[in-house]
Design an enzyme around this catalytic site. Structure first.
Site, PDB file in Angstrom:
ATOM      1  N   ASP A 196       0.866  -1.169   0.000  1.00 23.65           N
ATOM      2  CA  ASP A 196       0.000   0.000   0.000  1.00 23.65           C
ATOM      3  C   ASP A 196       0.903   1.218   0.000  1.00 23.65           C
ATOM      4  OD1 ASP A 196      -2.431   1.457   0.242  1.00 23.65           O
ATOM      5  OD2 ASP A 196      -2.026   1.716   2.376  1.00 23.65           O
TER       6      ASP A 196
ATOM      7  N   GLU B 140      -0.817  -2.042  -5.064  1.00 22.90           N
ATOM      8  CA  GLU B 140      -2.003  -1.273  -5.386  1.00 22.90           C
ATOM      9  C   GLU B 140      -1.646  -0.279  -6.486  1.00 22.90           C
ATOM     10  OE1 GLU B 140      -5.767   0.448  -3.091  1.00 22.90           O
ATOM     11  OE2 GLU B 140      -3.864   1.095  -2.284  1.00 22.90           O
TER      12      GLU B 140
ATOM     13  N   CYS C  68     -13.146  -4.097   5.823  1.00 25.34           N
ATOM     14  CA  CYS C  68     -12.643  -4.672   7.071  1.00 25.34           C
ATOM     15  C   CYS C  68     -12.027  -6.028   6.738  1.00 25.34           C
ATOM     16  CB  CYS C  68     -13.782  -4.844   8.077  1.00 25.34           C
ATOM     17  SG  CYS C  68     -13.309  -5.879   9.481  1.00 25.34           S
TER      18      CYS C  68
ATOM     19  N   CYS D  19     -14.134  -9.023   8.797  1.00 20.21           N
ATOM     20  CA  CYS D  19     -15.492  -9.467   8.482  1.00 20.21           C
ATOM     21  C   CYS D  19     -15.907  -9.154   7.048  1.00 20.21           C
ATOM     22  CB  CYS D  19     -16.501  -8.836   9.447  1.00 20.21           C
ATOM     23  SG  CYS D  19     -16.789  -7.088   9.110  1.00 20.21           S
TER      24      CYS D  19
ATOM     25  N   CYS E  70     -14.163  -1.455  13.386  1.00 17.21           N
ATOM     26  CA  CYS E  70     -15.293  -1.947  12.599  1.00 17.21           C
ATOM     27  C   CYS E  70     -16.421  -2.345  13.553  1.00 17.21           C
ATOM     28  CB  CYS E  70     -14.839  -3.140  11.772  1.00 17.21           C
ATOM     29  SG  CYS E  70     -16.158  -3.879  10.801  1.00 17.21           S
TER      30      CYS E  70
ATOM     31  N   CYS F 238     -17.816  -5.033  13.684  1.00 18.03           N
ATOM     32  CA  CYS F 238     -17.595  -6.406  14.128  1.00 18.03           C
ATOM     33  C   CYS F 238     -16.656  -6.446  15.342  1.00 18.03           C
ATOM     34  CB  CYS F 238     -17.022  -7.270  13.014  1.00 18.03           C
ATOM     35  SG  CYS F 238     -15.271  -6.977  12.682  1.00 18.03           S
TER      36      CYS F 238
ATOM     37  N   ASP G 248      -3.475   1.481   7.515  1.00 17.73           N
ATOM     38  CA  ASP G 248      -2.550   1.014   6.494  1.00 17.73           C
ATOM     39  C   ASP G 248      -2.337  -0.495   6.549  1.00 17.73           C
ATOM     40  OD1 ASP G 248      -2.279   3.623   5.682  1.00 17.73           O
ATOM     41  OD2 ASP G 248      -0.517   3.998   6.919  1.00 17.73           O
TER      42      ASP G 248
HETATM   43 ZN   LIG Z   1     -15.363  -5.937  10.514  1.00 15.89          ZN
END
Ligand SMILES: [Zn+2]
Length: 381
Positions: free
Chosen positions: A194, A277, A328, A331, A350, A352, A359
């Site tokens: 990244d 990327e 994420c 999840c 997140c 979750c 990063d």
């Molecule tokens: Zn998540």
């Protein structure tokens, strides 16, 4: 695979004079031929062949008082200048048609005395490397070279360059064999990359910090440019200020190349596969202007890709539309930081419950996407 090796040259005063002649003659031949081609094009006439051009701008020109001095340098040099013009045109046409990779090219331009100067010596021009390690050039002599590494094989040509900062270089093209590195465990060593703002690059398990010199050099360059803009046109001070700007540019280019060389070598040694990327990811150029950092990213990507090919590593580009930052990695829901505002957010949680370093989370997602692309057999997206 063709590789370029560049070294610093230290010509003597006499050799500098001879080189100046060679640069001048090669430039005049290039410019004369370019003018003829442009005129033919404007008048709708067929473009002259290289042989016809060579006859007109070299053989016949030497017989005229205005171009008599072309005889003072090796004729092979003049012919390679013409061939380089030819190559520049074919690359330009290929770029127009879209058959050439990389950014769009401009048509060949007239060469000016004040910019970077170059002449190319082919084998036919009988350049050689002496036992003492000097570069022997026809009509110029044995020039001192600072060798920083060994040439892997005999070079097929050498280009002698004088950059805008007044430094001399020789650049060899050599045919090098690909030498794959020992294979590493893919699952253990592959990495997403990244290209970030807070760090230069985020890899699996580590970050490459942005080198401090980027910003420092940028400041110096800006200062030099400001000074230049205040100098009066045609003045002595302006000439000096111009040289300072050129020197700063040259220093930046050197440091950037060293940094990128070092980092890409390390990555290729450590990783069996890299998933990069695609650039222009986060609208960096738009928000920050073309900084030294931004300019270096394209070069980083190209260097890394070339090294992967050479050393037998897998290289895959992950689409810039892939939401690496928002996803994420635990999840799979898309609720991470978005858009330009999201650039400022370093960590997020997140729904979750997973807590992410922005990063590091992006790297995991890029790596996963890269693996999928490889598994699906379409590594060229
Ligand atoms: Zn998540």
């Amino acid at each position: 695979m063709k590789l370029r090796y560049q070294f610093r040259l230290y010509p003597s005063t006499r050799q500098r004079i001879e080189l100046a002649k060679a640069f001048g003659c090669a430039r005049v031949v290039w410019n004369d031929a370019l003018r003829i081609r442009q005129d033919a094009y404007k008048q709708g006439e067929p473009l002259p062949s290289v042989v016809a051009l060579a006859k007109q701008v070299i053989t016949e020109a030497k017989k005229t008082p205005e171009r008599e001095w072309l005889g003072e340098v090796s004729a092979v040099l003049l012919r390679s200048s013409l061939r380089d013009l030819q190559t520049a045109y074919s690359n330009f046409f290929a770029s127009l048609k879209g058959t050439r990779k990389g950014p769009k090219l401009e048509p060949p331009k007239f060469k000016r005395k004040t910019s970077r100067q170059a002449v190319r010596f082919t084998r036919a021009a009988r350049f050689s490397i002496t036992k003492e390690g000097n570069l022997r050039l026809p009509k110029i002599g044995d020039v001192e070279v600072r060798w920083s590494r060994e040439l892997p094989s005999d070079p097929s040509s050498v280009t002698v360059i004088k950059d805008a900062a007044g430094r001399y270089f020789c650049s060899f093209v050599v045919e090098a064999e690909d030498k794959p590195l020992p294979e590493l465990d893919l699952e253990e060593t592959d990495t997403g990359i990244d290209l970030g703002l807070s760090s230069y690059a985020v890899l699996r398990g580590r970050k490459v910090a942005s080198p401090k010199f980027f910003r420092r050099q940028e400041k110096k360059l800006r200062r030099a440019q400001r000074k230049l803009s205040r100098c009066q046109k045609g003045s002595n001070n302006r000439r000096k200020a111009k040289l300072v700007v050129a020197k700063e540019h040259a220093r930046i280019a050197d440091q950037r190349r060293d940094f990128i060389d070092q980092e890409t070598t390390r990555i290729v040694r450590e990783s069996q596969a890299v998933y990069l990327e695609d650039l222009a990811v986060k609208g960096m150029a738009k928000t920050h202007g073309k900084s030294v950092h931004d300019q270096s990213l394209g070069m980083f990507a190209r260097t890394l890709e070339a090294k992967c090919a050479r050393y037998g590593r897998t290289f895959v580009k992950v689409s810039r539309w892939f939401p690496s930052t928002q996803l994420c990695s635990r999840c799979g829901s898309i609720e991470g930081p978005k858009g330009l505002e999201g650039l400022k957010i370093r960590a997020w949680t997140c729904s979750c419950g997973a807590h992410h370093d922005r990063d590091e989370n992006a790297e995991i997602n890029i790596r996963r996407e890269g693996r999928t692309l490889v598994a699906e057999g379409r590594p060229d997206t």
